[in-house]
Design a protein around this motif. Sequence first.
Motif, mmCIF file in Angstrom:
data_model
loop_
_atom_site.group_PDB
_atom_site.id
_atom_site.type_symbol
_atom_site.label_atom_id
_atom_site.label_comp_id
_atom_site.label_asym_id
_atom_site.label_seq_id
_atom_site.Cartn_x
_atom_site.Cartn_y
_atom_site.Cartn_z
ATOM 1 N N LEU A 117 22.248 11.621 42.775
ATOM 2 C CA LEU A 117 21.328 10.509 43.004
ATOM 3 C C LEU A 117 21.703 9.410 42.029
ATOM 4 N N ALA A 118 21.792 8.199 42.549
ATOM 5 C CA ALA A 118 22.148 7.076 41.686
ATOM 6 C C ALA A 118 21.304 5.879 42.045
ATOM 7 N N GLU A 119 21.335 4.858 41.180
ATOM 8 C CA GLU A 119 20.579 3.630 41.439
ATOM 9 C C GLU A 119 21.018 3.042 42.775
ATOM 10 N N GLY A 120 20.067 2.473 43.498
ATOM 11 C CA GLY A 120 20.430 1.769 44.718
ATOM 12 C C GLY A 120 20.362 2.624 45.965
ATOM 13 N N ASP A 121 20.159 3.924 45.793
ATOM 14 C CA ASP A 121 20.052 4.796 46.961
ATOM 15 C C ASP A 121 18.861 4.411 47.838
ATOM 16 N N SER A 122 17.832 3.867 47.184
ATOM 17 C CA SER A 122 16.575 3.647 47.899
ATOM 18 C C SER A 122 16.727 2.634 49.031
ATOM 19 N N ALA A 123 17.721 1.741 48.910
ATOM 20 C CA ALA A 123 17.871 0.706 49.920
ATOM 21 C C ALA A 123 18.204 1.294 51.290
ATOM 22 N N ALA A 124 18.822 2.472 51.275
ATOM 23 C CA ALA A 124 19.410 2.991 52.501
ATOM 24 C C ALA A 124 18.410 3.493 53.542
ATOM 25 N N GLY A 125 17.330 4.116 53.078
ATOM 26 C CA GLY A 125 16.538 4.917 54.013
ATOM 27 C C GLY A 125 15.565 4.156 54.896
ATOM 28 N N GLU A 126 15.169 4.799 55.955
ATOM 29 C CA GLU A 126 14.121 4.315 56.845
ATOM 30 C C GLU A 126 12.838 5.050 56.474
ATOM 31 N N VAL A 127 11.713 4.452 56.835
ATOM 32 C CA VAL A 127 10.454 5.135 56.552
ATOM 33 C C VAL A 127 10.391 6.428 57.373
ATOM 34 N N VAL A 128 10.054 7.494 56.680
ATOM 35 C CA VAL A 128 10.051 8.800 57.312
ATOM 36 C C VAL A 128 8.632 9.152 57.739
ATOM 37 N N ALA A 129 8.485 9.708 58.925
ATOM 38 C CA ALA A 129 7.176 10.202 59.343
ATOM 39 C C ALA A 129 6.812 11.379 58.445
ATOM 40 N N VAL A 130 5.556 11.443 58.056
ATOM 41 C CA VAL A 130 5.128 12.510 57.150
ATOM 42 C C VAL A 130 4.917 13.801 57.941
ATOM 43 N N PRO A 131 5.739 14.794 57.700
ATOM 44 C CA PRO A 131 5.593 16.032 58.465
ATOM 45 C C PRO A 131 4.499 16.917 57.884
ATOM 46 N N GLU A 132 4.056 17.864 58.689
ATOM 47 C CA GLU A 132 3.200 18.935 58.175
ATOM 48 C C GLU A 132 4.110 20.117 57.860
ATOM 49 N N ILE A 133 3.876 20.757 56.739
ATOM 50 C CA ILE A 133 4.718 21.882 56.310
ATOM 51 C C ILE A 133 3.921 23.170 56.531
ATOM 52 N N PRO A 134 4.515 24.170 57.169
ATOM 53 C CA PRO A 134 3.800 25.446 57.334
ATOM 54 C C PRO A 134 3.362 26.001 55.978
ATOM 55 N N VAL A 135 2.119 26.438 55.882
ATOM 56 C CA VAL A 135 1.598 26.851 54.570
ATOM 57 C C VAL A 135 2.311 28.085 54.012
ATOM 58 N N GLU A 136 2.874 28.892 54.889
ATOM 59 C CA GLU A 136 3.515 30.119 54.391
ATOM 60 C C GLU A 136 4.988 29.927 54.050
ATOM 61 N N ARG A 137 5.508 28.727 54.335
ATOM 62 C CA ARG A 137 6.929 28.504 54.046
ATOM 63 C C ARG A 137 7.182 28.458 52.539
ATOM 64 N N ILE A 138 8.205 29.197 52.076
ATOM 65 C CA ILE A 138 8.584 29.149 50.660
ATOM 66 C C ILE A 138 9.334 27.843 50.428
ATOM 67 N N VAL A 139 8.828 27.011 49.527
ATOM 68 C CA VAL A 139 9.479 25.724 49.283
ATOM 69 C C VAL A 139 10.117 25.639 47.900
#
Lengths: 101, 459
Positions: free
Chosen positions: B126-148
């Motif tokens: 990760l480096a400075e300037g990476d933030s310019a690249a992305g598109e807004v991401v839809a906020v997903p729901e994460i299964p509660v039992e998934r190991i994260v």
Amino acid sequence: MSLGSSEPQTVALPSRLTSEELEVARLIVSSLSLEVAAEEIDPEAPLFNQGLGLDSIDALEIALALSKAYDVKLRSDDERNHRIFASLRSLTAHIEKHRAR
Amino acid sequence: MRSEAGEFIDLARNTAWPLIPRSPEEVICFRNGQAITVGAFLAEAGALAARLPPAGQGVALHAINLCTDRYRMLVGFVAALLRGHVTLLHADPEPGRLLALAGRYPGAYVIADGEQREFPLPAFRLAEGDSAAGEVVAVPEIPVERIVAIGFTSGSTGEPAAHPKPWGALVAAAQAAAERFSLHGSGAAAVTLLATVPPQHMYGFETTIMLPLQAGMAIHAGASFFPSDVLDALAWLPTRRVLVTTPLHLRALLAEGRRPAALEAVISATAPLAASMAEAVERDWQTPMLEIYGATEAGSMASRRTVREADWLPYRGVELREAGVQVPGLGEVALADVLEPSGAGRFRLLGRRSDLVKLGGRRASLADLNRRLLEIEGVEDGVFVAPDDLESNPGARLSAYVVAPGLTAEAVLAALRTRLEPLFLPRPILLVPALPRDRLGKLSRSALAGLRVPATGPA
């Protein structure tokens, strides 16, 4: 200067501590309760890991001791932080440059 | 979906929970003098996720997130999460330890920031300037039992013990902490949190990675190790400021003598805080001094306001059990500490169940340390000893009595250095002709103390 004369030759002595370095070494030894003599610390050996074997908790203790003794504040943001902590010699040089009294 | 005043996850009903139930315009981080919004953060995490390997076939991939910048740790964690990967909470970049981890988790890769460094595993930077690249991401729901995420403790056999964290358990703990410490808020009432603990430590992960995802608050990303770092950063951050720290850092901050910018609260964990320090914080800084009781196995479990309460009040949903606790999303978890109910729903800490010692937030088993000492060629006998004030005195370290004719203390130390975390290296090593073992081979503390040469200790 004549080569091969009977002039006294300079022998490469192990690096010695300056009086400022000795003072800082004593401060480190006492604040960290190290069981080495301040005089025996190699001024050019790394303070952390291989040399004196200090760790991050010690860094906090040293910062505290330097703040009290010299009013020198260490900061992580300091670009030269790694160089400052590289050895007793570099740490002492940093203190001499920034000490308030 | 905002849990502002208390929509709590119900693990009996909810099968999934949003990654970040917050509005895109809210601030999630202050970094390099700038406020980063939830929307910008998600765009950056989405951009990194697109660079990460696709999820393995039927098996989750593992990300070793070594980022020292707290914001990048958060970006990396969420990027891995978006990809269906599990984050390993491991901060040590030492190549041997990374390879050992990859041996247990095939396909593991590294997410890193900071100075250029070679890794023995695939690495994503990760480096400075990476933030310019992305598109807004839809906020997903994460299964509660998934190991994260997976936290680690040093096991008694030498192999670190893994503690998998399901999403639902992490969300429940974050909500419980936000409720307990009143960390919700928006606009002028929003909390900013400055932490001196690394985000890869369970306590740092729960407070500075999970809380900004699940509570309406922002974290500070930037240097926060030395007292001057902390004091400068606090002065710059907007109110309501909360300092998340440890007894070690608090001691340094108090000794520094400068009063920090006004604080909403100070939270400490990793070791019990001395009452005198809690009193000093409340008196000199005019702020509540709160403590969290937690363990990597179970996460944060309880809290107390040290100057008023000796006993701990469990978090929402946490219940005492015979040999440990019942934790939402984790079930019954065995603990190394012995807890005793003390009335009014609270409990008291009675001590350790095992031979664990704790130093700087890290744990080790004395039996394991002894085993490693005896592995050294030339060491005939030896034992590590922990002083009584190990957890309360920052200067206190383990010491070791070693029988090793033919070896110097320096040689023993050098050999230990390759086998132990630096914190647990004995200070000092005392070479002795023999250990005063009794007929059963046991060693008593008093017999060991008798071995010590008259102390030349510090003044």
